[in-house]
Design an enzyme around this catalytic site. Structure first.
Site, PDB file in Angstrom:
ATOM      1  N   TYR A  19     -46.374  48.574  73.514  1.00 51.80           N
ATOM      2  CA  TYR A  19     -46.432  47.095  73.536  1.00 51.80           C
ATOM      3  C   TYR A  19     -45.461  46.304  72.858  1.00 51.80           C
ATOM      4  CZ  TYR A  19     -48.556  42.505  72.878  1.00 51.80           C
ATOM      5  OH  TYR A  19     -48.790  40.884  72.686  1.00 51.80           O
ATOM      6  N   LYS A  45     -42.424  44.291  74.569  1.00 51.83           N
ATOM      7  CA  LYS A  45     -42.380  42.644  74.306  1.00 51.83           C
ATOM      8  C   LYS A  45     -41.092  42.521  73.662  1.00 51.83           C
ATOM      9  CE  LYS A  45     -45.456  39.926  74.667  1.00 51.83           C
ATOM     10  NZ  LYS A  45     -45.712  39.336  75.775  1.00 51.83           N
TER      11      LYS A  45
HETATM   12  N1  LIG Z   1     -54.355  36.815  72.836  1.00 47.80           N
HETATM   13  C1  LIG Z   1     -53.711  37.285  71.717  1.00 47.80           C
HETATM   14  O1  LIG Z   1     -53.963  37.154  70.609  1.00 47.80           O
HETATM   15  C2  LIG Z   1     -51.996  37.194  71.680  1.00 47.80           C
HETATM   16  C3  LIG Z   1     -51.219  37.353  70.522  1.00 47.80           C
HETATM   17  C4  LIG Z   1     -50.025  37.758  70.461  1.00 47.80           C
HETATM   18  C5  LIG Z   1     -49.254  37.687  71.812  1.00 47.80           C
HETATM   19  N2  LIG Z   1     -50.106  37.439  73.095  1.00 47.80           N
HETATM   20  C6  LIG Z   1     -49.410  37.514  74.373  1.00 47.80           C
HETATM   21  O2  LIG Z   1     -49.696  36.302  74.976  1.00 47.80           O
HETATM   22  C7  LIG Z   1     -49.601  36.729  76.279  1.00 47.80           C
HETATM   23  C8  LIG Z   1     -50.866  36.541  77.003  1.00 47.80           C
HETATM   24  O3  LIG Z   1     -52.023  37.205  76.456  1.00 47.80           O
HETATM   25  P1  LIG Z   1     -53.533  37.064  76.584  1.00 47.80           P
HETATM   26  O4  LIG Z   1     -54.501  37.438  75.396  1.00 47.80           O
HETATM   27  O5  LIG Z   1     -53.858  35.738  77.415  1.00 47.80           O
HETATM   28  O6  LIG Z   1     -53.882  38.254  77.657  1.00 47.80           O
HETATM   29  P2  LIG Z   1     -54.646  38.391  79.032  1.00 47.80           P
HETATM   30  O7  LIG Z   1     -54.758  39.759  79.182  1.00 47.80           O
HETATM   31  O8  LIG Z   1     -56.064  37.388  78.749  1.00 47.80           O
HETATM   32  O9  LIG Z   1     -53.989  37.460  80.009  1.00 47.80           O
HETATM   33  C9  LIG Z   1     -52.663  37.994  80.731  1.00 47.80           C
HETATM   34  C10 LIG Z   1     -52.708  37.807  82.069  1.00 47.80           C
HETATM   35  O10 LIG Z   1     -51.625  38.294  82.884  1.00 47.80           O
HETATM   36  C11 LIG Z   1     -51.897  38.755  83.984  1.00 47.80           C
HETATM   37  N3  LIG Z   1     -51.034  39.992  84.354  1.00 47.80           N
HETATM   38  C12 LIG Z   1     -50.914  40.989  83.908  1.00 47.80           C
HETATM   39  N4  LIG Z   1     -50.043  41.815  84.661  1.00 47.80           N
HETATM   40  C13 LIG Z   1     -49.786  41.001  85.782  1.00 47.80           C
HETATM   41  C14 LIG Z   1     -48.837  41.158  86.892  1.00 47.80           C
HETATM   42  N5  LIG Z   1     -48.203  42.551  87.060  1.00 47.80           N
HETATM   43  N6  LIG Z   1     -48.699  40.200  87.676  1.00 47.80           N
HETATM   44  C15 LIG Z   1     -49.625  39.112  87.378  1.00 47.80           C
HETATM   45  N7  LIG Z   1     -50.150  38.734  86.446  1.00 47.80           N
HETATM   46  C16 LIG Z   1     -50.450  39.841  85.497  1.00 47.80           C
HETATM   47  C17 LIG Z   1     -53.265  39.372  84.114  1.00 47.80           C
HETATM   48  O11 LIG Z   1     -53.997  39.367  84.948  1.00 47.80           O
HETATM   49  C18 LIG Z   1     -54.106  38.302  82.725  1.00 47.80           C
HETATM   50  O12 LIG Z   1     -54.563  37.258  83.630  1.00 47.80           O
HETATM   51  C19 LIG Z   1     -49.170  38.182  76.511  1.00 47.80           C
HETATM   52  O13 LIG Z   1     -47.907  38.040  76.950  1.00 47.80           O
HETATM   53  C20 LIG Z   1     -49.511  38.542  75.194  1.00 47.80           C
HETATM   54  O14 LIG Z   1     -48.372  39.568  74.731  1.00 47.80           O
HETATM   55  C21 LIG Z   1     -51.529  37.260  72.973  1.00 47.80           C
END
Ligand SMILES: NC(=O)c1ccc[n+]([C@@H]2O[C@H](COP(=O)([O-])OP(=O)(O)OC[C@H]3O[C@@H](n4cnc5c(N)ncnc54)[C@H](O)[C@@H]3O)[C@@H](O)[C@H]2O)c1
Length: 287
Positions: free
Chosen positions: A141, A145
């Site tokens: 991951y 990223k």
């Molecule tokens: N939630 C947290 O605490 C957190 C912390 C740091 C960084 N992030 C970053 O924030 C971003 C969103 O995280 P989140 O918590 O909303 O995750 P999440 O899993 O809720 O949302 C990710 C979305 O991306 C979509 N997705 C994944 N692969 C795909 C593909 N091949 N084509 C189309 N859609 C696709 C999924 O269907 C999902 O709806 C990510 O990039 C993650 O690295 C999140």
């Protein structure tokens, strides 16, 4: 970018972060096209990002792209590493190429404080995590990223690009969330506000920016944060210590890192508002 009828594409629009950003941008008057492989109230185009033919038309006329879609920390060890590379890196490359070809002016990439990886492990004091700390990825991951960040930063030129390294904003039990909100967590409302500033703000932000906090610490607190945070919290923020006591939540016995958002404050005007005090007030209202 002017406030009038901006067309913004948000990837990952069915997810936790993407859906919140899509709704906030809409509330700010933007016309938002949400792309996700999952249908949802915020998904306008159901498409897998690995298939550009299925989504590239969504970029037509877009002024900005917010790219949140990714495989995420909970998928590590569950999904093959190759899928992480395809989605987190390969699809980001395709999205950057298509955005640049479509004349997109701002590209905002949702990255993660997780990219600091092994650098988050303290030695004898809490790590003061500014963007100058060198990233040392721990897993696929972090690795993917960070590789995506490199692509995003290299694409700066015809369009402005920025990577927002957001802290943890998962829904968690209140006691855990409250502890995290002291040094490594952030409220989803502050995350969406940072993205809004990056898309609509008067200055085109660039580079990487930590998005976390607010936390009440100073750099000279690092030793005490590591060894006796409870005493420091009680002295610096007695209302927070009292609130933990009232809720029956244990104060942390050691704090290993503090994410520093000073650069985002300077560059974006980021002012996080939903810290531990706000969280405790919400818990009191809910209770
Ligand atoms: N939630 C947290 O605490 C957190 C912390 C740091 C960084 N992030 C970053 O924030 C971003 C969103 O995280 P989140 O918590 O909303 O995750 P999440 O899993 O809720 O949302 C990710 C979305 O991306 C979509 N997705 C994944 N692969 C795909 C593909 N091949 N084509 C189309 N859609 C696709 C999924 O269907 C999902 O709806 C990510 O990039 C993650 O690295 C999140």
């Amino acid at each position: 970018m002017s406030q009038q009828s901006r067309h913004v594409v948000v990837t990952g629009a069915a997810g936790l972060v993407g859906s919140a950003i899509a709704r906030t941008l809409r509330a700010a008057g933007c016309s938002v096209v949400g792309v996700d492989r999952l249908p949802s109230p915020d998904t306008s185009v159901v498409a897998d990002l690995r298939d550009p033919a299925a989504w590239s038309r969504a970029l037509s006329g877009a002024e900005a792209v917010v790219h949140t879609a990714a495989l995420h920390a909970p998928h590590v060890g569950v999904r093959p590493d190759e899928e992480f590379r395809e989605i987190n890196v390969g699809a980001t490359r395709d999205l950057l190429d298509a955005s640049s070809a479509a004349g997109v002016r701002r590209f905002v990439y949702t990255s993660s404080t997780s990219v600091y990886g092994y650098a988050l492990e303290p030695v004898d004091e809490a790590v003061w995590v500014t963007e100058d700390v060198a990233c040392r990825p721990r897993d696929i991951y972090d690795e993917t990223k960070l590789a995506a960040e490199d692509l995003v930063l290299s694409a700066a030129g015809a369009m402005s690009t920025v990577c927002l390294r957001i802290a943890r904003c998962f829904p968690e039990p209140p006691a855990v969330q409250a502890r995290h909100r002291l040094y490594r967590g952030v409220d989803i409302a502050d995350v969406t506000e940072a993205h809004l500033l990056a898309v609509l703000g008067p200055h085109e932000a660039a580079g990487v920016l930590n998005i976390a906090g607010p936390y009440p610490w100073r750099v000279e607190d690092r030793g005490q944060l590591r060894h006796d945070p409870a005493a420091l919290i009680t002295r610096r923020a007695p209302e927070v210590a009292a609130g933990f006591g009232r809720h029956g939540w244990a104060l942390p016995t050691s704090i290993d890192r503090v994410y520093v958002s000073a650069r985002a404050r300077a560059v974006l005007g980021y002012r996080p508002r939903h810290g531990v005090t706000a969280l405790m007030a919400e818990a009191r209202t809910a209770g």
